[in-house]
Design a protein around this motif. Structure first.
Motif, PDB file in Angstrom:
ATOM      1  N   ALA A   1       3.725   7.028   4.356  1.00 27.86           N
ATOM      2  CA  ALA A   1       3.352   7.633   5.639  1.00 27.86           C
ATOM      3  C   ALA A   1       4.229   7.095   6.759  1.00 27.86           C
ATOM      4  O   ALA A   1       4.778   7.860   7.559  1.00 27.86           O
ATOM      5  CB  ALA A   1       1.883   7.369   5.933  1.00 27.86           C
ATOM      6  N   TRP A   2       4.402   5.749   6.836  1.00 29.64           N
ATOM      7  CA  TRP A   2       5.162   5.229   7.987  1.00 29.64           C
ATOM      8  C   TRP A   2       6.664   5.395   7.830  1.00 29.64           C
ATOM      9  O   TRP A   2       7.437   5.067   8.713  1.00 29.64           O
ATOM     10  CB  TRP A   2       4.734   3.815   8.369  1.00 29.64           C
TER      11      TRP A   2
ATOM     12  N   GLY B   1       0.697   4.405  -0.296  1.00 30.49           N
ATOM     13  CA  GLY B   1       0.375   5.563   0.557  1.00 30.49           C
ATOM     14  C   GLY B   1       0.800   5.312   1.995  1.00 30.49           C
ATOM     15  O   GLY B   1       1.457   6.130   2.642  1.00 30.49           O
ATOM     16  N   LEU B   2       0.430   4.092   2.483  1.00 27.75           N
ATOM     17  CA  LEU B   2       0.747   3.719   3.862  1.00 27.75           C
ATOM     18  C   LEU B   2       2.259   3.667   4.081  1.00 27.75           C
ATOM     19  O   LEU B   2       2.782   4.137   5.100  1.00 27.75           O
ATOM     20  CB  LEU B   2       0.126   2.346   4.150  1.00 27.75           C
ATOM     21  N   GLU B   3       2.959   3.094   3.089  1.00 31.71           N
ATOM     22  CA  GLU B   3       4.416   2.963   3.244  1.00 31.71           C
ATOM     23  C   GLU B   3       5.103   4.324   3.293  1.00 31.71           C
ATOM     24  O   GLU B   3       6.030   4.530   4.084  1.00 31.71           O
ATOM     25  CB  GLU B   3       4.991   2.112   2.109  1.00 31.71           C
TER      26      GLU B   3
ATOM     27  N   HIS C   1       0.879  -1.160   0.000  1.00 34.18           N
ATOM     28  CA  HIS C   1       0.000   0.000   0.000  1.00 34.18           C
ATOM     29  C   HIS C   1       0.923   1.218   0.000  1.00 34.18           C
ATOM     30  O   HIS C   1       1.464   1.613   1.036  1.00 34.18           O
ATOM     31  CB  HIS C   1      -0.900  -0.013   1.233  1.00 34.18           C
TER      32      HIS C   1
END
Ligand code: CUA
Length: 348
Positions: free
Chosen positions: A92-93, A88-90, A86
């Motif tokens: 972000a984190w 977007g998630l990667e 994902h």
């Protein structure tokens, strides 16, 4: 449905975060700061704790929500849906921790450089760490010596720390209320900058395991008003004999002996009823007469030798090389005589 899920997530997060905030604020984890430096360090501490609580709340919300909604039923043997990545998630984190860690790093660097900034004319005090006692010298007061550290309120103070002697070990100077710890490494000359901003008496603790008496290697710092401190300093300058910081009057030799005993930390290792000392690291000084007999020496000579050259005779059951061999150099003749007299009188 989605809105309800989001609401549940937020609710669990708020409850977890609220509980963590309560634990952080309701329990007095930190001592009340007594220096400008400690205040700044506390700011960094709470900044980091704030970030931790936010992350904790998010993680707990995710875990609790997943346990509630995605638990496999007892009869469910199917695989989960195939998921791959994902973006977007990667992003972000990766991005969020980078920003947070950078922020902590920048704030810490600013606080460290502010805390180390001693200004042009700090008040210098020499701190000596031996097994197992602290002593403090005031070069601006004729090198007056004291077993208690006295500091003037609001003045920038620079401690020069040393651990002298051939067999010196590492100690660590720590006053919890000042928020800083400084290792005292033999051969190095570390400094520690303190600007006390609260009156009071606080503990000085050795925070580096340095031998048998480590747990007893304690002293106290007294933060005084500027007037009281100046008066004390002047009395040290005038006072003929150095090493007079206890209540005992230095005029009588027994008083001087008692104050030399106290100001050199003898009581952290030795028991001596007359001095209310209960140390157990070295031999019991209440038994000095018996020990002198075992050593086959007259009492006075035995005491003097044991202070100046402690390894010549070591009482049975005690290790060699623990008593600092430096007192012959650091004590004046007058101090040494007084100490010998005092011990001969009280240790028989
Ligand atoms: Cu000195 Cu521990």
């Amino acid at each position: 449905m989605r809105r309800r899920s989001a609401l549940q997530l937020v609710l669990i997060g708020l409850v977890a975060g609220g509980a963590a905030v309560a634990v952080a604020l309701l329990i007095p984890w930190l001592p009340k700061p007594a220096s400008k430096e400690a205040h700044r360090i506390d700011v960094v501490f709470w900044f980091v704790i704030g970030i931790c609580i936010a992350i904790f709340a998010i993680v707990v919300a995710m875990i609790a929500y997943s346990v509630l909604h995605f638990r496999a039923r007892p009869d469910d043997d199917t695989d989960g849906p195939p998921i791959h990545g994902h973006t977007g998630l990667e992003i972000a984190w990766t991005l969020v921790p980078t920003v947070l860690v950078t922020a902590i790093g920048v704030l810490s660097a600013v606080v460290l450089s502010q805390d180390d900034h001693a200004g042009k004319h700090p008040f210098r005090i020499h701190v000596t760490a031996v097994q197992f006692a602290w002593s403090f010298n005031y070069p601006e007061a004729g090198n007056a010596q004291s077993e208690l550290l006295r500091l003037p309120l609001g003045r920038s103070v620079l401690l020069d720390l040393t651990a002298p002697g051939d067999n010196a070990v590492i100690h660590s100077f720590w006053v919890p209320e000042f928020g800083q710890k400084q290792d005292v490494v033999p051969g190095l000359h570390p400094t520690l900058h303190i600007t006390p901003n609260r009156l009071g008496t606080f503990p000085i603790i050795c925070a580096e395991l340095c031998g048998l008496g480590h747990g007893l290697m304690r002293s106290q710092v007294i933060v005084m008003t500027k007037t009281a401190f100046d008066r004390w300093l002047a009395s040290q300058k005038k006072g003929a004999a150095p090493a007079t910081t206890t209540a005992a009057p230095p005029s009588q030799s027994s008083g001087l002996g008692a104050s030399v005993f106290a100001s050199n930390g003898c009581g952290s290792c030795h028991t001596l009823t007359a001095a209310h000392a209960i140390g157990k690291v070295g031999p019991d000084l209440d038994q000095l007469a018996a020990e002198a007999k075992r050593a086959g020496k007259p009492l006075d000579a035995f005491i003097r030798e044991s202070i100046v050259d402690p390894n010549v005779y070591v009482e049975k059951g005690f290790p060699k090389g623990v008593m600092p061999p430096t007192f012959g150099k650091t004590l004046s003749k007058q101090q040494l005589d007084a100490l010998v007299q005092y011990l001969a009188k009280n240790g028989g």
